[in-house]
Scaffold this active site. Structure first.
Site, PDB file in Angstrom:
ATOM      1  N   LEU A  12       0.712  -1.241  -0.091  1.00 45.64           N
ATOM      2  CA  LEU A  12       0.161  -0.030   0.049  1.00 45.64           C
ATOM      3  C   LEU A  12       0.871   1.075  -0.043  1.00 45.64           C
ATOM      4  O   LEU A  12       0.344   2.339  -0.091  1.00 45.64           O
ATOM      5  CB  LEU A  12      -0.764   0.023   1.394  1.00 45.64           C
ATOM      6  CG  LEU A  12      -1.845  -0.969   1.284  1.00 45.64           C
ATOM      7  CD1 LEU A  12      -2.611  -0.906   2.826  1.00 45.64           C
ATOM      8  CD2 LEU A  12      -2.906  -1.390   0.352  1.00 45.64           C
ATOM      9  N   LYS A  48      15.461  -5.974   5.696  1.00 43.04           N
ATOM     10  CA  LYS A  48      15.500  -5.031   6.941  1.00 43.04           C
ATOM     11  C   LYS A  48      16.894  -5.165   7.698  1.00 43.04           C
ATOM     12  O   LYS A  48      17.449  -4.339   8.184  1.00 43.04           O
ATOM     13  CB  LYS A  48      14.536  -5.080   7.918  1.00 43.04           C
ATOM     14  CG  LYS A  48      12.979  -4.486   7.185  1.00 43.04           C
ATOM     15  CD  LYS A  48      12.016  -4.507   8.353  1.00 43.04           C
ATOM     16  CE  LYS A  48      10.629  -3.834   7.895  1.00 43.04           C
ATOM     17  NZ  LYS A  48       9.862  -3.602   8.749  1.00 43.04           N
ATOM     18  N   ASN A  84      14.379   0.135   8.230  1.00 45.69           N
ATOM     19  CA  ASN A  84      13.156  -0.030   7.250  1.00 45.69           C
ATOM     20  C   ASN A  84      13.120   1.560   6.412  1.00 45.69           C
ATOM     21  O   ASN A  84      12.264   1.656   5.410  1.00 45.69           O
ATOM     22  CB  ASN A  84      12.146   0.347   7.963  1.00 45.69           C
ATOM     23  CG  ASN A  84      11.353   1.373   8.708  1.00 45.69           C
ATOM     24  OD1 ASN A  84      12.387   2.134   9.195  1.00 45.69           O
ATOM     25  ND2 ASN A  84      10.306   1.789   8.413  1.00 45.69           N
ATOM     26  N   GLY A 143      -2.935  -2.732  12.282  1.00 39.74           N
ATOM     27  CA  GLY A 143      -1.665  -2.524  11.768  1.00 39.74           C
ATOM     28  C   GLY A 143      -1.550  -1.295  10.705  1.00 39.74           C
ATOM     29  O   GLY A 143      -0.504  -0.805  10.232  1.00 39.74           O
TER      30      GLY A 143
END
Length: 289
Positions: A20, A70, A91, A253
């Site tokens: 997204l 990450k 991140n 989340g």
């Protein structure tokens, strides 16, 4: 309109097709009037260094990093923020003045944002379900809230114990519990905040109706407790549906995703007034598509 002056920002990971982040970041860039575009950039592990070098060379303004990079990307940065160094996870990448990157971590900011507007957590008790990569940022965030206790539930001693030893702080100690420990029910019943960091209940894992640690465990939960599930597909998860029926305060989340993205955009752009509402609206629309 994309033109010769358009700059690139984006997301590195694999897979990233269903992210997204492009929707919410491009909505924010449009409101800020920045001639940048945010793209999801799939990257295999063995190409990571070459991709980072190439993106820096073409003037990329910043990158987000997601699974599975990450931790490995941290070793490719010239410099790490103190938090990224402590977590061993990055991140957010910011290009430096040379030919490398500075690694940061905004996941902690994203996780904390919906909690800090809710109640004063001082002296309260929290439980974290899971001890994987996402749980590292969650625990680091909880350790700033002056809680009375933080319990971490894991499946195996071989992963749980190193996790706790790595992140333990004298002023905010962690209590490790295996998911087979019979005392878990009492710990949950005494807790004010429970955070699920596992994929249990995620639609993509084929277990959208599942609840972390099984439904029966939650029967003794406080009526004023907060449930925080890092999953947002489905929205709400079965666990949060259960909580809402009992009028518990529930957080998913998606807000963490929006808030960590907004924090990254502040680092890249230097703008403090990032349009968080536009990012949230775009993410919600993309999630329904």
């Amino acid at each position: 309109m994309i033109n010769g002056g358009t700059a690139l920002v984006g997301l590195l990971g694999n897979p990233v097709r269903h992210s997204l982040s492009p929707a919410m970041h491009n909505a924010a860039l449009a409101e800020l009037g920045l001639n940048w575009r945010y793209l999801a950039l799939p990257c295999e592990q063995h190409h990571l260094r070459d991709v980072l070098d190439g993106l820096h060379a073409v003037g990329c303004r910043g990158l987000n990093v997601t699974i599975p990079h990450k931790q490995s990307v941290a070793g490719l940065c010239r410099k790490l923020s103190p938090l990224a160094c402590r977590l061993g996870a990055v991140n957010t990448l910011i290009p430096d003045s040379g030919s490398s990157w500075t690694g940061s971590n905004t996941d902690v900011n994203g996780f904390l944002a919906p909690l800090e507007t809710h109640i004063d957590w001082t002296g309260r008790r929290a439980v974290v379900v899971g001890c994987g990569g996402s749980a590292r940022a969650v625990v680091a965030g909880l350790q700033t809230l002056h809680l009375a206790a933080i319990s971490v539930i894991g499946r195996q001693t071989t992963t749980l114990q190193p996790f706790v030893e790595d992140l333990n702080l004298e002023e905010a100690p962690l209590d490790p519990l295996l998911d087979s420990d019979p005392s878990i029910a009492d710990v949950v019943a005494a807790s004010d905040l429970i955070v699920n960091t596992t994929p249990v209940g995620m639609a993509q894992h084929g277990e959208a109706g599942a609840m972390p640690l099984g439904e029966s465990l939650w029967s003794g939960i406080k009526t004023e407790a907060t449930l925080y599930d890092l999953i947002y597909t489905p929205r709400p998860t079965a666990w949060l549906q259960w909580g809402r029926k009992r009028q518990l305060h529930c957080i998913d989340g998606l807000e963490m995703l929006v808030q960590q993205g907004a924090a990254s955009l502040r680092l890249w752009s230097g703008h403090d007034d990032v349009p968080v509402d536009a990012m949230r609206s775009a993410a919600e629309t993309a999630l329904k598509a």
